[in-house]
Design a protein around this motif. Structure first.
Motif, PDB file in Angstrom:
ATOM      1  N   ALA A   1       0.821  -1.218   0.000  1.00  0.00           N
ATOM      2  CA  ALA A   1       0.000   0.000   0.000  1.00  0.00           C
ATOM      3  C   ALA A   1       0.853   1.266   0.000  1.00  0.00           C
TER       4      ALA A   1
ATOM      5  N   VAL B   1       2.771   0.937  -4.153  1.00  0.00           N
ATOM      6  CA  VAL B   1       1.981   0.976  -5.396  1.00  0.00           C
ATOM      7  C   VAL B   1       1.512   2.390  -5.776  1.00  0.00           C
TER       8      VAL B   1
ATOM      9  N   LYS C   1       2.557   4.096  -9.302  1.00  0.00           N
ATOM     10  CA  LYS C   1       1.524   4.443 -10.275  1.00  0.00           C
ATOM     11  C   LYS C   1       1.745   5.870 -10.787  1.00  0.00           C
TER      12      LYS C   1
ATOM     13  N   SER D   1      -4.387  -1.259  -3.476  1.00  0.00           N
ATOM     14  CA  SER D   1      -3.544  -0.074  -3.340  1.00  0.00           C
ATOM     15  C   SER D   1      -3.450   0.694  -4.662  1.00  0.00           C
ATOM     16  N   PHE D   2      -3.676  -0.003  -5.804  1.00  0.00           N
ATOM     17  CA  PHE D   2      -3.736   0.710  -7.084  1.00  0.00           C
ATOM     18  C   PHE D   2      -4.912   1.691  -7.059  1.00  0.00           C
ATOM     19  N   PHE D   3      -6.000   1.283  -6.405  1.00  0.00           N
ATOM     20  CA  PHE D   3      -7.154   2.175  -6.275  1.00  0.00           C
ATOM     21  C   PHE D   3      -7.052   3.049  -5.020  1.00  0.00           C
ATOM     22  N   GLU D   4      -5.815   3.110  -4.468  1.00  0.00           N
ATOM     23  CA  GLU D   4      -5.462   4.047  -3.404  1.00  0.00           C
ATOM     24  C   GLU D   4      -6.319   3.919  -2.160  1.00  0.00           C
TER      25      GLU D   4
END
Lengths: 240, 105
Positions: free
Chosen positions: A172, A175, A179, B78-81
């Motif tokens: 967490a 990533v 990104k 975590s890609f979608f925060e």
């Protein structure tokens, strides 16, 4: 440049770390008591070390009556990443932070507290750091106590599921930045490739895991510090 | 383990861990200007966390399959925060559900 020094902001940002730590240290508490330490010994280890990987490596050495040198070396190697983080955190702290305050902040420089604190724009102060450190310390120590006491009544399958919690937290942190920044994403991928090679390539796999983490991280970071250096403050000012 | 010997272990362990954190924080007082060093320091926390996670996380649960499920869920979340705690909780839940299914299949 902005200056962040609110105790409340620190507390707020520390809360999710605290909750994550509680579940991770719960698993550590179970592990340490199973290894033969008492509940209070286990709690003291968490309170005074505040480090997941180092404690996981240290407990078997203590429980088996290993040498002090082995214990010291294991902690030095596994925790050496903190020295790099402390250099970076030191760059982020305001000049107003005094030496005694730094002595306290150093105690709380964990992976997650570090990552959250340096992800702020601008400089940070002691009050913010105190707020950020407080709850994670309580979570880490309290979770250890809960796991040490309640571990043997917890179903094995639940304990197993908790084992992934710390890695979930690491993911967490990494990533979202990967990104956003392509160079960081490639840099992280490079570190992972080295880490995998050390584990699975036969003639490399003899290297102890504490070393492989450092070697992988340092090689990837050096490559990208040369190939894709970050913009410095002065450049941003002259460009903007 | 008897308390006397334990306290020496505790002192050694906590002492080394603390010095590793404290010495660089207190000794380096000047702001670093070197672009290479600043870039290195920018990348190092993320490379350390990644190298700690892969491949160790695949061995952190009862089976490699459940760990992979937990790993993938953590990446997606975590890609979608999602927050740290949401990612960790979803990941644990994924592992738990996978192992429950494996026990009954």
């Amino acid at each position: 440049m902005t200056y962040i020094n609110s105790f409340r902001t620190g507390l707020k940002e520390g809360l999710p770390i605290c909750m994550g730590y509680f579940s991770v240290s719960f698993a550590f508490g179970i592990f340490a008591v199973e290894s033969g330490l008492t509940v209070w010994q286990t709690v003291l280890i968490s309170l005074f070390n505040l480090t997941s990987a180092g404690q996981l490596a240290g407990v078997p050495i203590i429980a088996s009556g290993g040498s002090f040198v082995e214990l010291a070396l294991s902690q030095l190697v596994i925790n050496s990443r903190y020295s790099l983080m402390s250099v970076a955190l030191g760059q982020k702290l305001s000049r107003e932070v005094t030496l005694p305050e730094k002595l306290f902040i150093a105690y709380g420089n964990t992976d997650e507290i570090f990552a959250v604190s340096v992800s702020n724009e601008g400089e940070i102060g002691t009050r913010y750091m105190a707020g950020l450190i407080l709850l994670p310390v309580l979570g880490w120590t309290g979770g250890t106590l809960a796991g040490a006491v309640a571990g043997n009544i917890l179903p094995a399958i639940v304990a197993s599921a908790l084992g992934i919690a710390i890695y979930g937290m690491f993911i967490a942190i990494v990533v979202p930045i990967a990104k956003k920044e392509k160079a960081t994403a490639l840099c992280v991928a490079t570190a992972i490739l080295f880490s995998l090679a050390f584990k699975y390539v036969p003639f490399l796999s003899f290297v102890p895991s504490g070393f492989t983490i450092i070697i992988s991280a340092v090689i990837a970071s050096v490559i990208f510090a040369i190939a894709a250096p970050i913009k410095t403050d002065e450049e941003e000012q002259s460009n903007g | 383990m008897d308390n006397g010997k334990f306290f020496i272990y505790l002192l050694v362990m906590a002492g080394v861990t603390y010095l590793v954190r404290m010495i660089p924080l207190t000794l380096i007082k000047e702001k670093i200007k070197n672009r290479f060093v600043l870039s290195f320091l920018h990348y190092i926390p993320y490379t350390v966390l990644s190298a700690m996670t892969v491949p160790a996380c695949f061995y952190a649960t009862g089976s490699t399959l459940s760990a992979i499920v937990g790993f993938v869920i953590a990446i997606v979340a975590s890609f979608f925060e999602r927050t740290l705690i949401q990612v960790a909780a979803l990941s644990c839940a994924g592992v738990l559900v996978t192992e429950l299914i494996m026990n009954y299949v």
